[in-house]
Design a protein around this motif. Structure first.
Motif, mmCIF file in Angstrom:
data_model
loop_
_atom_site.group_PDB
_atom_site.id
_atom_site.type_symbol
_atom_site.label_atom_id
_atom_site.label_comp_id
_atom_site.label_asym_id
_atom_site.label_seq_id
_atom_site.Cartn_x
_atom_site.Cartn_y
_atom_site.Cartn_z
ATOM 1 N N PHE A 254 11.066 13.419 -7.859
ATOM 2 C CA PHE A 254 10.044 14.476 -7.965
ATOM 3 C C PHE A 254 9.474 14.524 -9.387
ATOM 4 O O PHE A 254 8.274 14.649 -9.600
ATOM 5 C CB PHE A 254 10.640 15.847 -7.619
ATOM 6 C CG PHE A 254 10.930 16.049 -6.155
ATOM 7 C CD1 PHE A 254 9.980 15.741 -5.193
ATOM 8 C CD2 PHE A 254 12.138 16.577 -5.735
ATOM 9 C CE1 PHE A 254 10.225 15.948 -3.840
ATOM 10 C CE2 PHE A 254 12.402 16.787 -4.390
ATOM 11 C CZ PHE A 254 11.444 16.469 -3.436
ATOM 12 N N LYS A 255 10.381 14.424 -10.340
ATOM 13 C CA LYS A 255 9.979 14.507 -11.746
ATOM 14 C C LYS A 255 8.967 13.416 -12.109
ATOM 15 O O LYS A 255 8.139 13.607 -13.006
ATOM 16 C CB LYS A 255 11.248 14.379 -12.598
ATOM 17 C CG LYS A 255 11.113 14.771 -14.038
ATOM 18 C CD LYS A 255 11.117 16.271 -14.232
ATOM 19 C CE LYS A 255 10.820 16.609 -15.690
ATOM 20 N NZ LYS A 255 10.507 18.023 -15.859
ATOM 21 N N ALA A 256 9.045 12.301 -11.407
ATOM 22 C CA ALA A 256 8.095 11.205 -11.654
ATOM 23 C C ALA A 256 6.741 11.472 -11.000
ATOM 24 O O ALA A 256 5.849 10.630 -11.030
ATOM 25 C CB ALA A 256 8.673 9.881 -11.146
ATOM 26 N N GLY A 257 6.601 12.631 -10.380
ATOM 27 C CA GLY A 257 5.318 12.970 -9.767
ATOM 28 C C GLY A 257 5.138 12.380 -8.378
ATOM 29 O O GLY A 257 4.029 12.285 -7.869
ATOM 30 N N ALA A 300 -0.317 2.328 -2.348
ATOM 31 C CA ALA A 300 0.426 3.511 -2.762
ATOM 32 C C ALA A 300 1.894 3.407 -2.372
ATOM 33 O O ALA A 300 2.797 3.690 -3.169
ATOM 34 C CB ALA A 300 -0.192 4.753 -2.127
ATOM 35 N N ASP A 303 3.758 0.804 -4.452
ATOM 36 C CA ASP A 303 3.934 1.266 -5.827
ATOM 37 C C ASP A 303 4.988 2.376 -5.889
ATOM 38 O O ASP A 303 5.914 2.332 -6.706
ATOM 39 C CB ASP A 303 2.587 1.775 -6.341
ATOM 40 C CG ASP A 303 2.690 2.376 -7.715
ATOM 41 O OD1 ASP A 303 3.120 1.646 -8.634
ATOM 42 O OD2 ASP A 303 2.371 3.562 -7.871
ATOM 43 N N GLU A 304 4.860 3.362 -5.041
ATOM 44 C CA GLU A 304 5.808 4.479 -5.084
ATOM 45 C C GLU A 304 7.208 4.044 -4.636
ATOM 46 O O GLU A 304 8.211 4.512 -5.165
ATOM 47 C CB GLU A 304 5.295 5.643 -4.230
ATOM 48 C CG GLU A 304 4.030 6.262 -4.841
ATOM 49 C CD GLU A 304 3.538 7.492 -4.115
ATOM 50 O OE1 GLU A 304 3.920 7.706 -2.947
ATOM 51 O OE2 GLU A 304 2.745 8.249 -4.727
ATOM 52 N N GLN A 307 8.783 2.424 -7.585
ATOM 53 C CA GLN A 307 9.189 3.443 -8.568
ATOM 54 C C GLN A 307 10.478 4.140 -8.139
ATOM 55 O O GLN A 307 11.371 4.382 -8.942
ATOM 56 C CB GLN A 307 8.084 4.481 -8.738
ATOM 57 C CG GLN A 307 6.883 4.010 -9.530
ATOM 58 C CD GLN A 307 5.948 5.196 -9.797
ATOM 59 O OE1 GLN A 307 6.339 6.165 -10.460
ATOM 60 N NE2 GLN A 307 4.751 5.136 -9.282
#
Lengths: 476, 476
Positions: A254-257, A300, A303-304, A307
């Motif tokens: 979450f902190k990574a957006g 998306a 990429d996500e 991450q």
């Protein structure tokens, strides 16, 4: 008499229902009624709440006529969908009429351009999504019970499930309802003729009927907003030796957006159960496995997904990401199997639904899960835990031999302690399943004075108390 | 007397309020009261609805004491935030007390890990988002009035705005409310002590108070879910010679499985107004400009931005995509300027708020916009149109000289016809602004029997009719 306040006999009630609906959709023999005495809740299964009659209306006019009759004769009415609820919500604890809406399953309209559908209450979640996928549309909430849960039941409980992290609950998609009030009056919430995607016109009756569990009226039609189906998804599964690391990784994502479409957990007992059920999966037997799902465009999700993989690797023993359909399905099987697998944690045992839907503040999830395990140990009861860690909504599964009274009693104490734990640490007794009668005793502690306001609304809209009595409010 | 049913004189009311709050937060001089006689609605500005007294409580206990007093003495109470509403909702049409909550603007708590905030009603939207952005969090709904709209007002109207396409309305983020009921009782919805991100425990009082416009109680605290802030965004602006092509491109973007965070439209009049207001922008003077915004990870926004650009190019005369902050800001200025610019469409004129918030089914947007222009022509009134085409919620702005009675009268007929048009073609009279008193006359046509159910709830929770009387329901 048909129910506590009824002014007709059970026999007269059956006769009158046959007059209203004809004989084919009215059931009153013991063998038929028996199948309506329980839902998925354990408490309903060890009791015997038998209605006098079961009716299967398939039109608004029929529902209205039944309600007018029930109002006139003071007969309790319990609406019911698939009966897959876990709270006794669709069980007639005061007898009377069970109104089975599962056969009323028309998809009335798919409006592709306005991105909405109109359905009758008995439409099954998976069937709706199968049907509209050819239009490139989907209804995002995803209850684990997708293959049998009805839309009417999902609205009546404001159900959510595996995608609530990103997509919220059923209510966020309900644009309007047709409701038959306890006296038979038919209303339409959200505007009589509206096909607008947004409206704040008038009091939010749609919101009020959400999660009202059939206590305020019968939902006979649902207008749902649906969304363009995301073209792509990715799955990342991470295995953690320590529960705290698993929870921390969720927060770091979450902190990574990043807002995954789902974040699910299996605890050690759940992992072992899945391995016993499907040995070919060979899940690492660690303290917690986390399943992340992201969806959106191909770029998306890749990429996500990458991450999330990087973030999880900081703390996890092993991590795997998948974007191809076959491998995603294999990985997701681990999460999906747990419902059926959990009973394997103990020989000759069954998984029961009791205290199964607590929701904890995100910061308290590791502490809560450890305390649930302690509660299990205190009562000598195995408890398997899994669920929606992305929003703190945990499904706890006591595994017992239901033929052993001492195990049954212990499991009920476990459920009670789990509910009290949720309230003690700032959680909720139910994240998505509802109150029914199994959680009614906790409502005063959970809501205080707000419960009296709920009661005023109930008494105002259902002055005779015939709509699904015995639910949400404990016995007076 | 202080109001229709009040049992105290205006002078006694002022004296008693000073006893409750002290003299500094009680206003009763004509010059002070004057500023509370209107909000942004045109109808309130040409009337003179003056309260007897204005109070500014800054604690739940004070609000409760005021409500107990009002209940005892039958005094009307109208809660008010920034007064930026466009429906007269915060104007005391029956006199009595205006309760100005704008000074009560504490951000009580930012709970980073549990991704939620607790705020008092007077906190301004932009201030909240500025404050929590340092935690990597944000509250997604984005009203155009972000710089002054209060969170209390946003909840009371279930506001949404520019990001509703993807992020829905305020209600989807409200986890719980503290509410002072009309008799002074204080309740907490969503669980007394809950910090859970999900709960379906008990009747959905949170949902009922959403968009209740101060007619059921006073919202004194709001617990909001907030979300990880997406790291990236992209803007695509497309200019279309034909309105129908603009609307079709919006549908084609959805069809590609893309859910933009915002999709905004300026019609030809709006484009001309912006060019007159900011000539350096040199917007192409076509029939419709569409502003698409996507957000998410960098890879996602670039990919989806490119896809939207390709889709728009099929029908648009020109298209521009931007991902760098400076150019995005320049492009977005075109959309943002319209609020202030619209009056430039006509010399010596003002833009008024009337009929300004209709919401149409997506499929009917082009037809609806053409018919609104016709309505304007019929009444010889210029109407500029802009708004949230991504969900069909259009802001229509009559441009008139408010000192000319014939123009005022014509504008009111335009507003009435626009509301009737919305109802006729299956839309809603208000997508996000609310009913107040300016739309109360349309409620029966819009809701039919449901309006009587709303009224039963109102009468049950506010039996003396003191909470914001004259709103939602037209005069009896």
């Amino acid at each position: 008499m048909a129910a506590g306040t009824a002014t007709v006999t059970a026999a007269a009630l059956v006769t009158d229902m046959v007059k209203l609906l004809g004989p084919e959709r009215v059931f009153h023999k013991d063998v038929d009624l028996k199948t309506y005495t329980y839902d998925s809740s354990f408490v309903s299964q060890i009791n015997n709440f038998t209605p006098e009659v079961v009716v299967m209306p398939t039109s608004t006019e029929e529902v209205s006529r039944i309600m007018r009759y029930a109002d006139q004769h003071g007969v309790a009415v319990t609406p019911r969908g698939a009966g897959s609820g876990q709270t006794g919500g669709s069980v007639a604890v005061r007898g009377g009429i069970v109104m089975d809406l599962s056969a009323w399953d028309d998809i009335v309209e798919v409006d592709e351009v306005n991105m909405q559908v109109v359905v009758r209450p008995g439409v099954v979640h998976a069937e709706l999504n199968n049907h509209i996928s050819s239009y490139g549309l989907y209804f995002p909430p995803d209850p684990g019970s997708s293959e049998w849960a009805t839309i009417g039941g999902m609205v009546a409980n404001n159900a959510s499930g595996l995608r609530a992290v990103k997509y919220g609950n059923t209510g966020q998609y309900v644009l309007g309802l047709e409701v038959v009030m306890p006296d038979g009056q038919v209303i339409r919430t959200g505007g009589l003729k509206s096909k607008a995607l947004k409206s704040v016109s008038g009091l939010n009756l749609t919101g009020l009927f959400l999660a009202s569990e059939g206590t305020l009226g019968v939902i006979t039609e649902v207008r749902l907003k649906v969304w363009p189906k995301p073209p792509s998804r990715a799955i990342v599964v991470a295995y953690f030796d320590r529960l705290e690391d698993a929870a921390q990784s969720v927060l770091e994502v979450f902190k990574a957006g990043i807002l995954p479409s789902g974040i699910e957990i299996l605890d050690d007992g759940a992992i072992r159960s899945v391995n016993l059920f499907k040995p070919q999966l060979k899940l690492p037997e660690v303290e917690a496995a986390i399943f992340f799902e992201v969806n959106g465009s191909k770029a998306a999700t890749e990429d996500e997904g990458r991450q999330i993989e990087e973030i999880a690797k900081r703390r996890a023993g092993s991590v795997e990401m998948a974007t191809d359909a076959k491998r995603m399905k294999e990985l997701w099987t681990g999460r999906q199997a747990i419902g059926a697998a959990s009973a394997r944690a103990k020989p000759n045992a069954a998984r029961i639904f009791a205290g199964e839907d607590v929701c904890f503040p995100m910061a308290k999830v590791p502490e809560a899960l450890r305390r649930i395990k302690e509660i299990g140990r205190e009562h000598d009861t195995m408890v398997v835990i899994y669920g929606h860690i992305g929003d703190g909504n945990m499904h706890t599964a006591p595994i017992i031999d239901p033929l052993k009274p001492e195990e049954v009693e212990a499991a009920q104490r476990v459920a009670e302690d789990i509910h009290r734990l949720a309230l003690e640490i700032g959680g909720a007794t139910t994240g998505e399943h509802g109150v029914g009668f199994v959680r009614a005793a906790f409502m005063e502690e959970e809501h205080g004075a707000a419960l009296t306001v709920m009661r005023r609304i109930k008494d105002c809209l259902d002055p005779k108390g015939i709509m699904n009595p015995g639910k949400i409010w404990a016995e007076e």
